[in-house]
Design an enzyme around this catalytic site. Structure first.
Site, PDB file in Angstrom:
ATOM      1  N   HIS A  17      -3.232  -5.830  -0.425  1.00 24.99           N
ATOM      2  CA  HIS A  17      -1.917  -6.195  -0.968  1.00 24.99           C
ATOM      3  C   HIS A  17      -1.783  -7.722  -1.062  1.00 24.99           C
ATOM      4  O   HIS A  17      -1.304  -8.249  -2.057  1.00 24.99           O
ATOM      5  CB  HIS A  17      -0.793  -5.696  -0.050  1.00 24.99           C
ATOM      6  CG  HIS A  17      -0.619  -4.208   0.004  1.00 24.99           C
ATOM      7  ND1 HIS A  17      -0.604  -3.509   1.183  1.00 24.99           N
ATOM      8  CD2 HIS A  17      -0.421  -3.289  -0.974  1.00 24.99           C
ATOM      9  CE1 HIS A  17      -0.397  -2.223   0.941  1.00 24.99           C
ATOM     10  NE2 HIS A  17      -0.284  -2.053  -0.371  1.00 24.99           N
ATOM     11  N   LYS A  41       8.870  10.631   2.704  1.00 21.49           N
ATOM     12  CA  LYS A  41       7.653  10.308   3.460  1.00 21.49           C
ATOM     13  C   LYS A  41       8.004  10.056   4.914  1.00 21.49           C
ATOM     14  O   LYS A  41       9.066   9.535   5.225  1.00 21.49           O
ATOM     15  CB  LYS A  41       7.004   9.040   2.879  1.00 21.49           C
ATOM     16  CG  LYS A  41       6.105   9.327   1.695  1.00 21.49           C
ATOM     17  CD  LYS A  41       5.203   8.123   1.430  1.00 21.49           C
ATOM     18  CE  LYS A  41       4.471   8.259   0.103  1.00 21.49           C
ATOM     19  NZ  LYS A  41       3.806   7.017  -0.294  1.00 21.49           N
ATOM     20  N   ARG A  94      -7.454  -0.426  -7.766  1.00 23.35           N
ATOM     21  CA  ARG A  94      -8.677  -0.557  -6.980  1.00 23.35           C
ATOM     22  C   ARG A  94      -9.866   0.062  -7.680  1.00 23.35           C
ATOM     23  O   ARG A  94     -10.954  -0.474  -7.675  1.00 23.35           O
ATOM     24  CB  ARG A  94      -8.501   0.117  -5.612  1.00 23.35           C
ATOM     25  CG  ARG A  94      -7.618  -0.675  -4.688  1.00 23.35           C
ATOM     26  CD  ARG A  94      -7.114   0.174  -3.573  1.00 23.35           C
ATOM     27  NE  ARG A  94      -6.132   1.135  -4.078  1.00 23.35           N
ATOM     28  CZ  ARG A  94      -5.260   1.765  -3.320  1.00 23.35           C
ATOM     29  NH1 ARG A  94      -5.252   1.579  -2.018  1.00 23.35           N
ATOM     30  NH2 ARG A  94      -4.388   2.599  -3.862  1.00 23.35           N
ATOM     31  N   SER A 132      -3.562   1.630   2.677  1.00 19.72           N
ATOM     32  CA  SER A 132      -2.729   1.764   3.881  1.00 19.72           C
ATOM     33  C   SER A 132      -3.033   3.085   4.582  1.00 19.72           C
ATOM     34  O   SER A 132      -3.076   3.154   5.808  1.00 19.72           O
ATOM     35  CB  SER A 132      -1.251   1.710   3.505  1.00 19.72           C
ATOM     36  OG  SER A 132      -0.944   0.479   2.885  1.00 19.72           O
TER      37      SER A 132
HETATM   38  N1  LIG Z   1      -6.642  -2.745  -1.383  1.00 22.30           N
HETATM   39  C1  LIG Z   1      -5.851  -2.869  -2.452  1.00 22.30           C
HETATM   40  N2  LIG Z   1      -6.216  -3.642  -3.480  1.00 22.30           N
HETATM   41  C2  LIG Z   1      -5.452  -3.740  -4.581  1.00 22.30           C
HETATM   42  N3  LIG Z   1      -4.303  -3.111  -4.767  1.00 22.30           N
HETATM   43  C3  LIG Z   1      -3.874  -2.327  -3.776  1.00 22.30           C
HETATM   44  C4  LIG Z   1      -4.613  -2.167  -2.573  1.00 22.30           C
HETATM   45  N4  LIG Z   1      -3.918  -1.305  -1.770  1.00 22.30           N
HETATM   46  C5  LIG Z   1      -2.814  -0.962  -2.467  1.00 22.30           C
HETATM   47  N5  LIG Z   1      -2.779  -1.559  -3.660  1.00 22.30           N
HETATM   48  C6  LIG Z   1      -1.773  -1.459  -4.708  1.00 22.30           C
HETATM   49  O1  LIG Z   1      -0.563  -1.993  -4.224  1.00 22.30           O
HETATM   50  C7  LIG Z   1       0.541  -1.237  -4.723  1.00 22.30           C
HETATM   51  C8  LIG Z   1       1.365  -0.698  -3.564  1.00 22.30           C
HETATM   52  O2  LIG Z   1       0.573   0.186  -2.824  1.00 22.30           O
HETATM   53  P1  LIG Z   1       1.152   1.069  -1.656  1.00 22.30           P
HETATM   54  O3  LIG Z   1       1.713   0.199  -0.595  1.00 22.30           O
HETATM   55  O4  LIG Z   1       0.114   2.062  -1.273  1.00 22.30           O
HETATM   56  O5  LIG Z   1       2.389   1.786  -2.293  1.00 22.30           O
HETATM   57  P2  LIG Z   1       2.450   3.085  -3.226  1.00 22.30           P
HETATM   58  O6  LIG Z   1       3.102   4.079  -2.308  1.00 22.30           O
HETATM   59  O7  LIG Z   1       3.306   2.640  -4.357  1.00 22.30           O
HETATM   60  O8  LIG Z   1       1.058   3.445  -3.605  1.00 22.30           O
HETATM   61  C9  LIG Z   1      -0.078  -0.169  -5.617  1.00 22.30           C
HETATM   62  O9  LIG Z   1      -0.129  -0.666  -6.934  1.00 22.30           O
HETATM   63  C10 LIG Z   1      -1.461  -0.018  -5.069  1.00 22.30           C
HETATM   64  O10 LIG Z   1      -2.356   0.465  -6.056  1.00 22.30           O
HETATM   65 MG   LIG Z   2      -0.644   3.939  -2.383  1.00 21.30          MG
END
Ligand SMILES: Nc1ncnc2c1ncn2[C@@H]1O[C@H](COP(=O)(O)OP(=O)(O)O)[C@@H](O)[C@H]1O
Ligand SMILES: [Mg+2]
Length: 164
Positions: A17, A41, A94, A132
């Protein structure tokens, strides 16, 4: 003045992130990191914990002239984005597996609100397998998280496990 929303669960925030936020800072004057309040969730961290952790780790980010703000929102992302006078939504991609869902969301959001663009950004390869969900799994099984999340996140996860 270009403002973007970077929405997500951030449960917890990972180095992936942060990599996206740093890259986004090269394109936007302001990024609002918006934590989605999702009553369906069962999160690891509360919204308040996530907000606090994000605010703290964002202090360490390479942001040049970009302003970073943390917020939380409920309901439709595009409604929130319009209310915040944002130009764009930033999402991280990703792998191909992210693409299908993200494309669907981006096109639906465009239909709902044509004035807002979705911008996809790719993280450094070393974060392309970090999520995450996986971070929580590894943590719960006692694995090392260094390099995957900021040290503060690992500390707060340990505290949470100890204090319930
Ligand atoms: N390791 C990572 N590298 C790049 N983008 C990421 C990574 N982890 C999560 N994201 C991106 O960050 C955003 C928020 O992710 P996340 O916190 O999992 O929330 P969501 O529940 O919307 O997926 C999404 O666009 C996700 O694809
Ligand atoms: Mg996600």
């Amino acid at each position: 003045m270009r403002r973007a929303i970077y929405p997500g669960s951030f449960d917890p925030v990972t180095n992936g992130h942060l990599d996206i936020i740093e890259r986004g800072c090269k394109l936007f004057d302001e990024i609002i990191i918006a934590i989605l309040i999702n009553p369906e969730k069962r999160p690891f961290f509360t919204i308040e914990d996530r907000r606090e952790i994000l605010e703290e780790v964002l202090l360490g980010i390479n942001r040049s002239t970009c302003t970073l703000r943390v917020d939380a929102f409920e309901g439709l992302l595009v409604h929130y984005a319009v209310a915040q006078k944002a130009d764009a939504i930033v999402r991280g991609i990703r792998a191909i597996s992210d693409y299908e869902y993200e494309l669907q969301m981006a096109l639906m959001n465009r239909r709902l609100e044509p004035s807002i663009e979705t911008v996809f950004m790719m993280p450094a390869e070393k974060y392309s397998y970090v999520s995450s969900r996986l971070v929580k799994e590894v943590f719960q099984l006692g694995g090392r998280l260094s390099g995957l999340v900021p040290p503060l996140v690992e500390e707060r996860m340990k505290q949470k496990m100890e204090n319930g």
